[in-house]
Scaffold this motif. Structure first.
Motif, PDB file in Angstrom:
ATOM      1  N   GLU A 177       0.830  -1.206   0.000  1.00  0.00           N
ATOM      2  CA  GLU A 177       0.000   0.000   0.000  1.00  0.00           C
ATOM      3  C   GLU A 177       0.868   1.261   0.000  1.00  0.00           C
ATOM      4  OE1 GLU A 177      -2.076  -0.439   3.662  1.00  0.00           O
ATOM      5  OE2 GLU A 177      -3.288  -2.111   2.955  1.00  0.00           O
ATOM      6  N   CYS A 178       2.129   1.105   0.324  1.00  0.00           N
ATOM      7  CA  CYS A 178       3.042   2.235   0.466  1.00  0.00           C
ATOM      8  C   CYS A 178       3.790   2.496  -0.830  1.00  0.00           C
ATOM      9  CB  CYS A 178       4.070   1.949   1.560  1.00  0.00           C
ATOM     10  SG  CYS A 178       3.362   1.644   3.158  1.00  0.00           S
TER      11      CYS A 178
ATOM     12  N   TYR B 117      10.686   3.494   7.222  1.00  0.00           N
ATOM     13  CA  TYR B 117       9.295   3.816   6.939  1.00  0.00           C
ATOM     14  C   TYR B 117       8.991   5.196   7.509  1.00  0.00           C
ATOM     15  CZ  TYR B 117       4.304   4.192   7.274  1.00  0.00           C
ATOM     16  OH  TYR B 117       3.027   4.663   7.158  1.00  0.00           O
TER      17      TYR B 117
ATOM     18  N   ASN C  10       5.715   8.210   7.036  1.00  0.00           N
ATOM     19  CA  ASN C  10       4.548   8.860   6.431  1.00  0.00           C
ATOM     20  C   ASN C  10       4.038   8.160   5.167  1.00  0.00           C
ATOM     21  OD1 ASN C  10       4.727  10.845   8.436  1.00  0.00           O
ATOM     22  ND2 ASN C  10       6.110  12.076   7.191  1.00  0.00           N
ATOM     23  N   GLY C  11       3.918   6.849   5.215  1.00  0.00           N
ATOM     24  CA  GLY C  11       3.377   6.118   4.079  1.00  0.00           C
ATOM     25  C   GLY C  11       4.377   5.772   2.994  1.00  0.00           C
ATOM     26  N   ASP C  12       5.628   6.156   3.179  1.00  0.00           N
ATOM     27  CA  ASP C  12       6.684   5.832   2.217  1.00  0.00           C
ATOM     28  C   ASP C  12       7.689   4.873   2.849  1.00  0.00           C
ATOM     29  OD1 ASP C  12       5.626   7.580   0.304  1.00  0.00           O
ATOM     30  OD2 ASP C  12       6.797   9.270   1.062  1.00  0.00           O
TER      31      ASP C  12
ATOM     32  N   HIS D 201       4.469   0.028   8.830  1.00  0.00           N
ATOM     33  CA  HIS D 201       3.345   0.798   8.286  1.00  0.00           C
ATOM     34  C   HIS D 201       2.033   0.359   8.933  1.00  0.00           C
ATOM     35  CE1 HIS D 201       0.526   2.611   5.500  1.00  0.00           C
ATOM     36  NE2 HIS D 201       0.069   1.408   5.164  1.00  0.00           N
TER      37      HIS D 201
END
Length: 153
Positions: A12-13, A29, A31-33, A56
């Motif tokens: 999802e990232c 990891y 903030n979503g990255d 995540h």
């Protein structure tokens, strides 16, 4: 297509391969990255990606300072989750069904390093003891063996 590429597509990232990570850090990891060191072999990238996906899903906030108890707890929680996703019990059974019976072959089957396989087995031993049931199979962790349980009618 290898397991690393499959996991990249399922993630999802946003996954970025870079060599601009702090020294001694293979993955990060934020903030979503997910950032993974480019120069790593694909097997290690695969392991790192599992752990960063676990971060995540399971951790929050800045847990970089491992001198704090809660940060170590979150780090270990993500690592244990990555062991179970990179080498699930059901797939250990499939490996044995396919004739895989040694550490080297198991590492190749899961596309991870032999050290990672040993870490996963240690995790499962701590979680379940020396053996566990999974469906109609018993997995013994020391030595690693799989037995089919047949019911007599």
């Amino acid at each position: 297509m290898g397991k690393y590429e499959e996991l990249l597509m399922k993630s999802e990232c946003e996954v970025v391969e870079t060599n601009r990570l702090p020294k001694g850090i293979d993955g990060w990891y934020q903030n979503g990255d997910i950032f993974i060191k480019t120069s790593l072999p694909e097997k290690i990238k695969h392991q790192v990606l599992h752990e960063e996906i676990a971060h995540h899903k399971l951790t929050c906030g800045n847990i970089v300072d491992l001198s704090q108890f809660n940060n170590r707890k979150f780090e270990n929680y993500a690592r244990r989750h990555s062991y179970e996703t990179s080498m699930p019990l059901e797939e250990i059974i499939e490996a044995f069904k396919n004739g895989i019976h040694n550490l080297y072959e198991l590492a190749n089957f899961f596309e991870v390093t032999e050290c990672h396989v040993l870490d996963c087995i240690e995790h499962y031993k701590k979680k379940y003891g020396l053996k566990t049931l999974c469906g109609n199979y018993m997995i013994q962790f020391e030595p690693l063996r799989v037995f089919e349980i047949k019911t007599i009618k």
